[in-house]
Design a protein around this motif. Structure first.
Motif, PDB file in Angstrom:
ATOM      1  N   ALA A   6       0.788  -1.195   0.245  1.00  0.00           N
ATOM      2  CA  ALA A   6       0.135  -0.005   0.219  1.00  0.00           C
ATOM      3  C   ALA A   6       0.946   1.054   0.236  1.00  0.00           C
ATOM      4  O   ALA A   6       2.013   0.999   0.731  1.00  0.00           O
ATOM      5  CB  ALA A   6      -1.176   0.268   1.034  1.00  0.00           C
ATOM      6  N   ILE A   7       0.471   1.960  -0.671  1.00  0.00           N
ATOM      7  CA  ILE A   7       1.189   3.619  -0.938  1.00  0.00           C
ATOM      8  C   ILE A   7       0.377   4.959   0.168  1.00  0.00           C
ATOM      9  O   ILE A   7      -0.964   4.609  -0.370  1.00  0.00           O
ATOM     10  CB  ILE A   7       1.172   3.968  -1.712  1.00  0.00           C
ATOM     11  CG1 ILE A   7       2.319   3.018  -2.500  1.00  0.00           C
ATOM     12  CG2 ILE A   7       2.097   5.936  -1.769  1.00  0.00           C
ATOM     13  CD1 ILE A   7       2.750   3.534  -4.854  1.00  0.00           C
ATOM     14  N   ILE A   8       0.342   5.213   0.926  1.00  0.00           N
ATOM     15  CA  ILE A   8       0.024   6.039   2.281  1.00  0.00           C
ATOM     16  C   ILE A   8       0.427   7.371   1.704  1.00  0.00           C
ATOM     17  O   ILE A   8       1.478   7.863   2.091  1.00  0.00           O
ATOM     18  CB  ILE A   8       0.299   5.902   3.197  1.00  0.00           C
ATOM     19  CG1 ILE A   8      -0.557   4.302   3.020  1.00  0.00           C
ATOM     20  CG2 ILE A   8      -0.713   7.314   3.879  1.00  0.00           C
ATOM     21  CD1 ILE A   8      -0.388   4.060   5.305  1.00  0.00           C
ATOM     22  N   LEU A   9      -0.604   8.738   0.670  1.00  0.00           N
ATOM     23  CA  LEU A   9      -0.315   9.424   0.737  1.00  0.00           C
ATOM     24  C   LEU A   9      -0.238  10.886   2.184  1.00  0.00           C
ATOM     25  O   LEU A   9      -1.427  11.421   2.450  1.00  0.00           O
ATOM     26  CB  LEU A   9      -1.180  10.506  -0.896  1.00  0.00           C
ATOM     27  CG  LEU A   9      -1.138   9.262  -2.009  1.00  0.00           C
ATOM     28  CD1 LEU A   9      -1.701   9.898  -3.189  1.00  0.00           C
ATOM     29  CD2 LEU A   9       0.270   9.461  -2.515  1.00  0.00           C
ATOM     30  N   GLY A  10       0.842  11.346   2.383  1.00  0.00           N
ATOM     31  CA  GLY A  10       0.358  12.502   3.650  1.00  0.00           C
ATOM     32  C   GLY A  10       0.705  11.641   4.695  1.00  0.00           C
ATOM     33  O   GLY A  10       1.218  10.601   5.048  1.00  0.00           O
ATOM     34  N   GLY A  11       2.252  12.402   5.096  1.00  0.00           N
ATOM     35  CA  GLY A  11       2.325  11.227   6.538  1.00  0.00           C
ATOM     36  C   GLY A  11       2.272  12.748   7.458  1.00  0.00           C
ATOM     37  O   GLY A  11       3.095  12.966   8.508  1.00  0.00           O
ATOM     38  N   GLY A  12       0.902  12.509   7.926  1.00  0.00           N
ATOM     39  CA  GLY A  12       0.776  13.476   8.655  1.00  0.00           C
ATOM     40  C   GLY A  12      -0.198  12.613   9.951  1.00  0.00           C
ATOM     41  O   GLY A  12       0.570  11.400   9.733  1.00  0.00           O
ATOM     42  N   ALA A  13      -0.978  12.792  10.953  1.00  0.00           N
ATOM     43  CA  ALA A  13      -1.516  11.903  11.678  1.00  0.00           C
ATOM     44  C   ALA A  13      -2.306  10.690  11.629  1.00  0.00           C
ATOM     45  O   ALA A  13      -1.734   9.896  11.466  1.00  0.00           O
ATOM     46  CB  ALA A  13      -2.596  13.014  13.066  1.00  0.00           C
ATOM     47  N   ALA A  14      -3.367  11.078  10.903  1.00  0.00           N
ATOM     48  CA  ALA A  14      -3.700   9.918  10.234  1.00  0.00           C
ATOM     49  C   ALA A  14      -2.899   8.895   9.246  1.00  0.00           C
ATOM     50  O   ALA A  14      -2.634   7.647   9.483  1.00  0.00           O
ATOM     51  CB  ALA A  14      -4.856  10.426   9.137  1.00  0.00           C
ATOM     52  N   GLY A  15      -2.364   9.672   7.959  1.00  0.00           N
ATOM     53  CA  GLY A  15      -1.487   8.576   7.626  1.00  0.00           C
ATOM     54  C   GLY A  15      -1.085   7.798   8.271  1.00  0.00           C
ATOM     55  O   GLY A  15       0.459   6.890   7.958  1.00  0.00           O
ATOM     56  N   LEU A  16       0.208   8.073   9.326  1.00  0.00           N
ATOM     57  CA  LEU A  16       1.042   8.400   9.683  1.00  0.00           C
ATOM     58  C   LEU A  16       0.387   6.550  11.054  1.00  0.00           C
ATOM     59  O   LEU A  16       1.375   5.747  11.439  1.00  0.00           O
ATOM     60  CB  LEU A  16       2.256   8.444  11.014  1.00  0.00           C
ATOM     61  CG  LEU A  16       2.937   9.782  10.013  1.00  0.00           C
ATOM     62  CD1 LEU A  16       3.484  10.604  10.814  1.00  0.00           C
ATOM     63  CD2 LEU A  16       3.949   8.787   9.492  1.00  0.00           C
ATOM     64  N   MET A  17      -0.555   7.018  11.383  1.00  0.00           N
ATOM     65  CA  MET A  17      -1.325   5.557  12.210  1.00  0.00           C
ATOM     66  C   MET A  17      -1.885   4.529  10.848  1.00  0.00           C
ATOM     67  O   MET A  17      -1.745   3.282  11.287  1.00  0.00           O
ATOM     68  CB  MET A  17      -2.742   6.876  13.008  1.00  0.00           C
ATOM     69  CG  MET A  17      -3.145   5.287  13.656  1.00  0.00           C
ATOM     70  SD  MET A  17      -2.854   4.694  14.597  1.00  0.00           S
ATOM     71  CE  MET A  17      -2.243   5.383  16.249  1.00  0.00           C
ATOM     72  N   CYS A  18      -1.951   4.890  10.127  1.00  0.00           N
ATOM     73  CA  CYS A  18      -2.397   4.134   9.229  1.00  0.00           C
ATOM     74  C   CYS A  18      -1.002   3.086   8.763  1.00  0.00           C
ATOM     75  O   CYS A  18      -1.474   1.710   8.252  1.00  0.00           O
ATOM     76  CB  CYS A  18      -3.486   4.260   7.903  1.00  0.00           C
ATOM     77  SG  CYS A  18      -3.450   3.491   6.513  1.00  0.00           S
ATOM     78  N   ALA A  19       0.210   3.399   8.784  1.00  0.00           N
ATOM     79  CA  ALA A  19       1.245   2.764   8.055  1.00  0.00           C
ATOM     80  C   ALA A  19       1.570   2.046   9.079  1.00  0.00           C
ATOM     81  O   ALA A  19       2.327   1.350   8.803  1.00  0.00           O
ATOM     82  CB  ALA A  19       2.661   4.093   8.028  1.00  0.00           C
ATOM     83  N   LEU A  20       1.256   2.424  10.318  1.00  0.00           N
ATOM     84  CA  LEU A  20       2.013   1.413  11.633  1.00  0.00           C
ATOM     85  C   LEU A  20       1.259   0.679  11.576  1.00  0.00           C
ATOM     86  O   LEU A  20       2.054  -0.431  11.896  1.00  0.00           O
ATOM     87  CB  LEU A  20       2.821   2.695  12.628  1.00  0.00           C
ATOM     88  CG  LEU A  20       1.027   3.371  13.623  1.00  0.00           C
ATOM     89  CD1 LEU A  20       0.452   2.300  14.706  1.00  0.00           C
ATOM     90  CD2 LEU A  20       1.650   4.942  14.360  1.00  0.00           C
ATOM     91  N   THR A  21      -0.208   1.087  11.840  1.00  0.00           N
ATOM     92  CA  THR A  21      -0.497  -0.297  11.572  1.00  0.00           C
ATOM     93  C   THR A  21      -0.842  -1.165  10.534  1.00  0.00           C
ATOM     94  O   THR A  21      -0.371  -2.383  11.323  1.00  0.00           O
ATOM     95  CB  THR A  21      -2.294  -0.194  11.637  1.00  0.00           C
ATOM     96  OG1 THR A  21      -2.841   1.496  13.008  1.00  0.00           O
ATOM     97  CG2 THR A  21      -3.252  -1.001  11.872  1.00  0.00           C
ATOM     98  N   ALA A  22      -0.491  -1.169   9.580  1.00  0.00           N
ATOM     99  CA  ALA A  22      -0.737  -1.794   8.456  1.00  0.00           C
ATOM    100  C   ALA A  22       1.401  -2.739   8.617  1.00  0.00           C
ATOM    101  O   ALA A  22       1.455  -3.642   8.399  1.00  0.00           O
ATOM    102  CB  ALA A  22      -0.897  -1.201   6.979  1.00  0.00           C
ATOM    103  N   GLY A  23       2.326  -1.483   8.488  1.00  0.00           N
ATOM    104  CA  GLY A  23       3.382  -2.246   8.591  1.00  0.00           C
ATOM    105  C   GLY A  23       3.249  -3.234  10.479  1.00  0.00           C
ATOM    106  O   GLY A  23       4.255  -4.227   9.395  1.00  0.00           O
TER     107      GLY A  23
END
Ligand code: FDA
Length: 390
Positions: A6-23
């Protein structure tokens, strides 16, 4: 072209939470952030201490065309869940008021927490990436920037809303959503100071004066401090009500919210030599008391004034009508009301119904919280929901 899950566009609050959860679920995740660092809004939030959640989080503290949309995500990732994360990272915190939780130290601790959790999930983060094209073919999304191209079967829009353009905020999320045929609910600035003109302009003389009030727009009311500014009205009560205010609507202010009905006739009996101004001065800042007394226009000892006039004055103080001529706009708005329509998204996963693999989270979506940590809680909850699905 490098490939990810997955690619997440935007490393703000929501994007980072999404990234860490999926990672941390073992997914290969890439975050593309346009700014030179992630989480810039987190760093300036809460006066530098980040009001990272609110323990009273509940669906009725959010504005959205579909008020039920937030229920699923908020119930699966709660304020307590984020607080557990904060405590696991040894970050000291305190409740300031009304359930608002802040770091004792600095907002930087929240960004470090998110980066640390992302690292545990082997998330790749690339800053300074300007997205030049997003294509979708054969079930894969291809993202191009000035430095390279990446592809994945899932793409998450987490680029926030247009509030505070000075920090690089834009309507990019809406443009991308429209590119994929998703509807966007007309955005407008929220949690924003209101400006005064016309007769109300005289109140600008009170710049710097603050007092507790009940501010009301339509059927919504908030009891908190209001602040007079050189442009109009601000303070938490006004910021809260601004999210509900529509141009042309009046805003009603109840001064002295603790005074019971009939307090002025009562005061007349107890203290007939007092004036309206002296009575107001006991409970309000001097400059405000003077301004209100002048506008009420009842001179002399209240002992000489008919009860009817006192009741009228009391009613005016309890429902003082202001007619804002606008707001200070996106330049000063903490958030944006409106955004990618929730009708397009699954409330469980944040996935677009008609474009499998496309997700939208955080402020980009038509969900806006009250002031007080509710917006970050939405960013965490929607980020976790998408992060569990991608
Ligand atoms: P956010 O805006 O945080 O992140 C979006 C990211 O996408 C940014 O890093 C941006 O640079 C990036 N981006 C944008 N366009 C891009 C593009 N084209 N390509 C790649 N990246 C792109 N809320 C709260 O709950 N408590 C608080 O204390 C505060 N305080 C506060 C203070 C101030 C001054 C503001 C302006 C806002 C707040 N808020 C707040 C609101 C809170 O900051 C906001 O709701 C969240 O940051 C939203 O999180 P998102 O991740 O959705 O967007």
């Amino acid at each position: 072209m490098s490939e990810f899950d997955a690619i997440i566009l935007g490393g703000g609050a929501a994007g980072l939470m999404c990234a860490l959860t999926a990672g941390q679920r073992g997914r290969r995740i890439l975050v593309l952030e346009r700014a030179d660092q992630v989480g810039k809004k987190i760093l300036i939030s809460g006066g530098g201490r980040c009001n990272f959640t609110n323990i009273h989080t509940a669906p009725d503290r959010y504005l959205s065309a579909n008020p039920h949309f937030v229920k699923s995500a908020l119930s699966r990732y709660t304020a307590r869940d984020f607080l557990d994360l904060v405590e696991r990272h040894g970050i000291a915190w305190h409740e300031k008021t009304l359930g608002q939780l802040f770091c004792d130290g600095s907002a930087r601790q929240i960004v470090d927490l998110l980066l640390d959790e992302c690292a545990q999930g082997d998330v790749q983060i690339r800053c300074g990436e300007d997205i030049t094209a997003v294509d979708h073919a054969d079930g894969r999304f291809a993202v191009r920037t000035q430095t390279g191209s990446w592809s994945a079967p899932a793409l998450v829009i987490a680029t926030g809303g247009p509030s505070i353009p000075k920090m690089g905020a834009t309507g990019f999320a809406y443009d991308l959503a429209r590119q994929f045929g998703l509807k966007v609910v007309e955005p407008r600035p929220a949690l924003v100071p209101l400006t005064l003109g016309g007769e109300d302009v005289l109140f600008r003389e009170l710049s710097g004066v603050s007092t507790e009030v009940i501010a009301q727009a339509g059927r919504n009311a908030f009891r908190e401090a209001a602040l007079f500014t050189h442009r109009g009205l601000s303070g938490p009560a006004i910021l809260q009500i601004s999210s509900y205010w529509r141009p042309g609507d009046p805003v009603f202010i109840r001064f002295l919210p603790d005074q019971p009905d009939g307090w002025l006739p009562e005061a007349k009996r107890a203290n007939p030599r007092a004036s309206i101004k002296s009575l107001l001065s006991h409970a309000l800042p001097e400059r405000l008391a003077t301004a209100l007394a002048e506008r009420i226009g009842l001179q002399g000892d209240i002992g000489n004034l008919p009860d009817k006039a006192l009741i009228a004055a009391e009613n005016r103080l309890a429902k003082w009508e202001f007619h804002p001529n606008g707001s200070e706009g996106y330049a000063k708005a903490e958030v944006t009301v409106g955004g990618i329509s929730t009708a397009e998204l699954s409330s469980k996963t944040m996935e677009a119904r008609k474009i499998p693999g496309l997700y939208a989270i955080g402020e980009a979506v038509d969900v806006t919280g009250w002031l007080g940590g509710y917006n970050f809680q939405w960013a965490w909850a929607s980020g976790a929901a998408a992060g569990s699905a991608i």
